[in-house]
Design a protein around this motif. Structure first.
Motif, PDB file in Angstrom:
ATOM      1  N   GLY A 229       0.752  -1.105  -0.080  1.00  0.00           N
ATOM      2  CA  GLY A 229       0.063   0.124  -0.158  1.00  0.00           C
ATOM      3  C   GLY A 229       0.889   1.162   0.065  1.00  0.00           C
ATOM      4  N   SER A 230       2.231   1.282   0.419  1.00  0.00           N
ATOM      5  CA  SER A 230       3.023   2.418   0.305  1.00  0.00           C
ATOM      6  C   SER A 230       3.898   2.244  -1.084  1.00  0.00           C
ATOM      7  CB  SER A 230       3.996   2.391   1.171  1.00  0.00           C
ATOM      8  OG  SER A 230       3.036   2.509   2.937  1.00  0.00           O
ATOM      9  N   LEU A 231       4.449   1.136  -1.140  1.00  0.00           N
ATOM     10  CA  LEU A 231       5.329   0.718  -2.506  1.00  0.00           C
ATOM     11  C   LEU A 231       4.740   1.182  -3.719  1.00  0.00           C
ATOM     12  CD1 LEU A 231       8.137  -0.169  -3.430  1.00  0.00           C
ATOM     13  CD2 LEU A 231       6.944  -2.321  -3.688  1.00  0.00           C
ATOM     14  N   TYR A 232       3.736   0.541  -4.105  1.00  0.00           N
ATOM     15  CA  TYR A 232       3.162   0.973  -5.435  1.00  0.00           C
ATOM     16  C   TYR A 232       2.738   2.402  -5.647  1.00  0.00           C
ATOM     17  CZ  TYR A 232       4.061  -3.654  -6.610  1.00  0.00           C
ATOM     18  OH  TYR A 232       4.558  -5.019  -6.883  1.00  0.00           O
ATOM     19  N   PRO A 233       2.192   3.131  -4.595  1.00  0.00           N
ATOM     20  CA  PRO A 233       1.889   4.406  -5.026  1.00  0.00           C
ATOM     21  C   PRO A 233       3.243   5.272  -4.967  1.00  0.00           C
ATOM     22  CG  PRO A 233       0.359   3.722  -3.301  1.00  0.00           C
ATOM     23  CD  PRO A 233       1.325   2.517  -3.656  1.00  0.00           C
ATOM     24  N   ALA A 234       4.309   4.841  -4.304  1.00  0.00           N
ATOM     25  CA  ALA A 234       5.467   5.774  -4.458  1.00  0.00           C
ATOM     26  C   ALA A 234       6.094   5.401  -5.948  1.00  0.00           C
ATOM     27  CB  ALA A 234       6.408   5.206  -3.345  1.00  0.00           C
ATOM     28  N   LEU A 235       6.146   4.107  -6.226  1.00  0.00           N
ATOM     29  CA  LEU A 235       6.558   3.793  -7.739  1.00  0.00           C
ATOM     30  C   LEU A 235       5.765   4.504  -8.800  1.00  0.00           C
ATOM     31  CD1 LEU A 235       7.211  -0.137  -7.281  1.00  0.00           C
ATOM     32  CD2 LEU A 235       8.966   1.700  -7.773  1.00  0.00           C
ATOM     33  N   HIS A 236       4.400   4.779  -8.523  1.00  0.00           N
ATOM     34  CA  HIS A 236       3.759   5.505  -9.672  1.00  0.00           C
ATOM     35  C   HIS A 236       4.173   7.074  -9.478  1.00  0.00           C
ATOM     36  CE1 HIS A 236       0.538   2.036  -9.633  1.00  0.00           C
ATOM     37  NE2 HIS A 236       1.671   1.595 -10.247  1.00  0.00           N
ATOM     38  N   ARG A 237       4.250   7.425  -8.457  1.00  0.00           N
ATOM     39  CA  ARG A 237       4.675   8.939  -8.183  1.00  0.00           C
ATOM     40  C   ARG A 237       6.077   9.144  -8.857  1.00  0.00           C
ATOM     41  NH1 ARG A 237       4.393   8.932  -3.184  1.00  0.00           N
ATOM     42  NH2 ARG A 237       6.431   8.595  -2.503  1.00  0.00           N
ATOM     43  N   LEU A 238       7.177   8.291  -8.622  1.00  0.00           N
ATOM     44  CA  LEU A 238       8.477   8.157  -9.173  1.00  0.00           C
ATOM     45  C   LEU A 238       8.398   8.163 -10.651  1.00  0.00           C
ATOM     46  CD1 LEU A 238      10.385   5.937  -6.576  1.00  0.00           C
ATOM     47  CD2 LEU A 238      10.317   8.582  -6.674  1.00  0.00           C
ATOM     48  N   GLU A 239       7.433   7.346 -11.327  1.00  0.00           N
ATOM     49  CA  GLU A 239       7.448   7.524 -12.565  1.00  0.00           C
ATOM     50  C   GLU A 239       6.785   8.823 -13.092  1.00  0.00           C
ATOM     51  OE1 GLU A 239       6.345   3.421 -15.463  1.00  0.00           O
ATOM     52  OE2 GLU A 239       5.123   3.846 -13.411  1.00  0.00           O
ATOM     53  N   ARG A 240       5.602   9.296 -12.525  1.00  0.00           N
ATOM     54  CA  ARG A 240       5.205  10.661 -12.802  1.00  0.00           C
ATOM     55  C   ARG A 240       6.237  11.453 -12.842  1.00  0.00           C
ATOM     56  NH1 ARG A 240       0.969   8.937  -9.561  1.00  0.00           N
ATOM     57  NH2 ARG A 240       1.607  10.630  -8.100  1.00  0.00           N
ATOM     58  N   GLN A 241       7.203  11.551 -12.067  1.00  0.00           N
ATOM     59  CA  GLN A 241       8.401  12.369 -11.967  1.00  0.00           C
ATOM     60  C   GLN A 241       9.333  12.003 -12.807  1.00  0.00           C
ATOM     61  OE1 GLN A 241       8.520  11.900  -7.485  1.00  0.00           O
ATOM     62  NE2 GLN A 241       7.838  14.131  -7.160  1.00  0.00           N
ATOM     63  N   LYS A 242       9.405  11.002 -13.588  1.00  0.00           N
ATOM     64  CA  LYS A 242      10.517  10.641 -14.609  1.00  0.00           C
ATOM     65  C   LYS A 242      11.750  10.298 -13.939  1.00  0.00           C
ATOM     66  CE  LYS A 242       8.034  12.307 -18.284  1.00  0.00           C
ATOM     67  NZ  LYS A 242       6.558  11.754 -18.233  1.00  0.00           N
ATOM     68  N   TRP A 243      11.629   9.938 -12.602  1.00  0.00           N
ATOM     69  CA  TRP A 243      12.593   9.210 -11.868  1.00  0.00           C
ATOM     70  C   TRP A 243      13.001   7.857 -11.994  1.00  0.00           C
ATOM     71  CZ3 TRP A 243      11.437  12.471  -6.862  1.00  0.00           C
ATOM     72  CH2 TRP A 243      11.554  13.921  -6.984  1.00  0.00           C
TER      73      TRP A 243
END
Length: 116
Positions: free
Chosen positions: A52-66
C-alpha cells in the motif's frame, strides 16, 4: 499549523521511501516485490515496505520521470512490471542522500553523538 506539520511529516516519509526505492534501483532493474525484498534484506530485516506504500511511491516516481517501467516475464514465468532508475532519478537520489546526511548529522549534534 497542525496541518502544515502533518504535511511536512508526509513529505519526509515519502522522501525517505523514494530515496530507498531509488537506491535499490541503482543495483539494477527490479519488480515491486523485488524492491521491497531488497529494502528489507539490506536493512537487516528492520524496514518493511508494504504494498500500500510501495506502489503509490513507484507510480509517483514514474510521474516525476525518476523511474521508468516495462512489463517482463520473471524467473518464475509470471508477468511483472520492472522498474529502472533514470538519469533524472540518479540526480534526485544524489540530492536526497545529501539532505539525508545533513539531517543525520544535525540529529547527531542534538543527541550529542558523532554520526558523521
Amino acid at each position: 499549523m497542525a496541518k502544515e506539520i502533518y504535511k511536512n511529516r508526509i513529505e519526509l516519509l515519502q522522501g525517505t521511501l523514494d530515496m530507498l526505492i531509488l537506491q535499490t534501483l541503482q543495483w539494477g532493474p527490479q519488480h515491486g516485490y523485488g524492491i521491497s525484498q531488497a529494502i528489507r534484506a539490506s536493512s537487516g530485516e528492520v524496514l518493511q515496505v508494504e504494498t500500500g506504500s510501495l506502489y503509490p511511491a513507484l507510480h509517483r516516481l514514474e510521474r516525476q520521470k525518476w523511474v521508468e517501467s516495462e512489463w517482463r516475464v520473471t524467473e518464475s514465468k509470471q508477468k511483472a512490471k520492472y522498474y529502472r532508475i533514470t538519469a533524472a532519478g540518479k540526480e534526485q537520489l544524489a540530492e536526497n542522500r545529501d539532505r539525508w546526511e545533513q539531517m543525520v548529522a544535525a540529529i547527531g549534534g542534538v543527541l550529542g553523538t558523532d554520526c558523521g
